[in-house]
Design a protein around this motif. Structure first.
Motif, short mmCIF file in Angstrom:
data_model
loop_
_atom_site.label_atom_id
_atom_site.label_comp_id
_atom_site.label_asym_id
_atom_site.label_seq_id
_atom_site.Cartn_x
_atom_site.Cartn_y
_atom_site.Cartn_z
N TRP A 5 -129.48 -13.18 123.69
CA TRP A 5 -127.96 -13.91 124.19
C TRP A 5 -126.97 -13.46 123.46
O TRP A 5 -125.89 -13.87 123.88
N ASN B 193 -123.34 -11.78 124.79
CA ASN B 193 -122.45 -12.55 124.17
C ASN B 193 -120.94 -11.39 123.85
O ASN B 193 -120.07 -11.48 123.96
N TYR C 62 -124.99 -22.23 125.07
CA TYR C 62 -123.70 -20.54 125.61
C TYR C 62 -123.35 -20.41 126.44
O TYR C 62 -122.25 -19.14 127.06
#
Ligand SMILES: Nc1ncnc2c1ncn2[C@@H]1O[C@H](COP(=O)(O)OP(=O)(O)OP(=O)(O)O)[C@@H](O)[C@H]1O
Length: 316
Positions: free
Chosen positions: A203, A207, A230
């Protein structure tokens, strides 16, 4: 995490013209994904029913639901891997039924199934995707190196993929999808079967690239906690339909208000923590509330063993 910025830019020509001549994308900025009344059936099984969905440019959008909810089918219609038999699907304004190549050129797709070749090195795997996606020859090695750096695999780039851990394989698949600098990254269960540290790492890399490029991310997941943390917005899907849509915070607050208004502390199956007086429900509670009880009885709980097995075979 790497400090190397991912500087890939989308494949658009001057004035936003698309490479296959499909015409310029609306400069006012159409939604990254727009589905209206999408239906898809496998014989008698209605996998997706009357799906309406809009994903804004630059959003991280989560499509959530148990096994069999219809998430993968919806994703495959959006990627043009399945036809659009009824309804309409657009990607940045391009019709997925009529402008398949234009849509495909805007996408990076990480499917649930293994897409890395164990007998090739990480660099060879990403180079293969760069060739398939027509990354210009003179830019290829630089773009491959950037994509590998973006997922922290520079040091392992020349090792065979079969020596990678599950988390590294997932990051390699991410690099494969990123090498064409997609405007829309579609990820089908990107962290399934990974340990919590590897999940966080995947993640963080998603990002970081998103922040560097502004790309849109559409992700399917069973993991409600990840979606909560998220995703900007989520849609909760069950039996082919969307049952709730909003930011995780909105959905949780709405359930708390509904409970307070009805005097019901929690729906059947709600987590113990969430029934404590005043506690904000979890996203999983929201799902149970909108989908009704019976998820477990149908074998459609959020963490089905099938998923773990699938991952075991992916990296084995
Ligand atoms: N190729 C296929 N042939 C027949 N039925 C299918 C096929 N693919 C999916 N289905 C059925 O369509 C429904 C939706 O499946 P889909 O894979 O889209 O769900 P999902 O939410 O992605 O689940 P999972 O998390 O298990 O992938 C299920 O009932 C599934 O059994």
């Amino acid at each position: 995490m790497t400090d190397t910025p991912f500087t890939g830019t989308p494949f658009t020509g001057p004035d936003g013209a698309q490479p296959d001549g499909a015409g310029p994308v609306d400069s006012a900025g159409p939604d990254a994904v727009s589905c209206r009344g999408l239906d898809y059936a496998f014989g008698e099984t209605k996998a997706v029913q009357d799906l309406d969905l809009s994903v804004g440019a630059g959003e991280v959008f989560g499509l959530l639901g148990p096994n069999g909810a219809g998430k993968t089918t919806a994703i495959r219609c959006i990627t043009t891997l399945l036809p659009v038999p009824a309804g309409m699907v657009r990607v940045f304004g391009h019709d997925a039924a009529k402008e398949k190549m234009a849509v495909r050129r805007l996408l990076g797709y990480v499917p649930q199934q293994l897409s890395a070749d164990a007998a090739l090195t990480g660099r060879e795997n990403v180079t293969l995707f760069a060739r398939v996606f027509d990354v210009p020859r003179r830019e290829r090695s630089e773009r491959v190196a950037q994509a590998l750096a973006a997922v922290d695999l520079t040091g392992a780039a020349d090792r065979m993929a079969k020596t990678y851990s599950g988390g590294m394989i997932r990051r390699l698949e991410l690099a494969q999808a990123l090498v064409s600098a997609p405007r829309l990254l579609m990820l089908d269960e990107p962290t399934i079967g990974l340990d919590p540290i590897a999940r966080t790492s995947v993640w963080e890399h998603i990002n970081a690239v998103r922040q560097a490029t502004g790309m849109t991310v559409l992700v399917t997941t069973h993991y409600m906690d990840e979606a909560d943390q998220y995703c900007d917005r989520v849609a909760l899907m069950h039996h082919g339909r969307i049952h709730a849509l909003g930011t995780p915070g909105e959905l949780r607050a709405e359930l708390r208000e509904r409970r307070a208004a009805s005097g019901t502390p929690a729906a059947s199956g709600a987590s113990r923590a969430s029934v404590e007086k005043g506690a904000l429900p979890t996203l999983e509670d929201v799902f149970r509330d909108v989908a009704g009880s019976g998820l477990d009885e149908e074998g459609g709980d959020f963490r089905d063993v099938r998923s773990t097995r699938r991952t075991a075979s992916r990296v084995g």
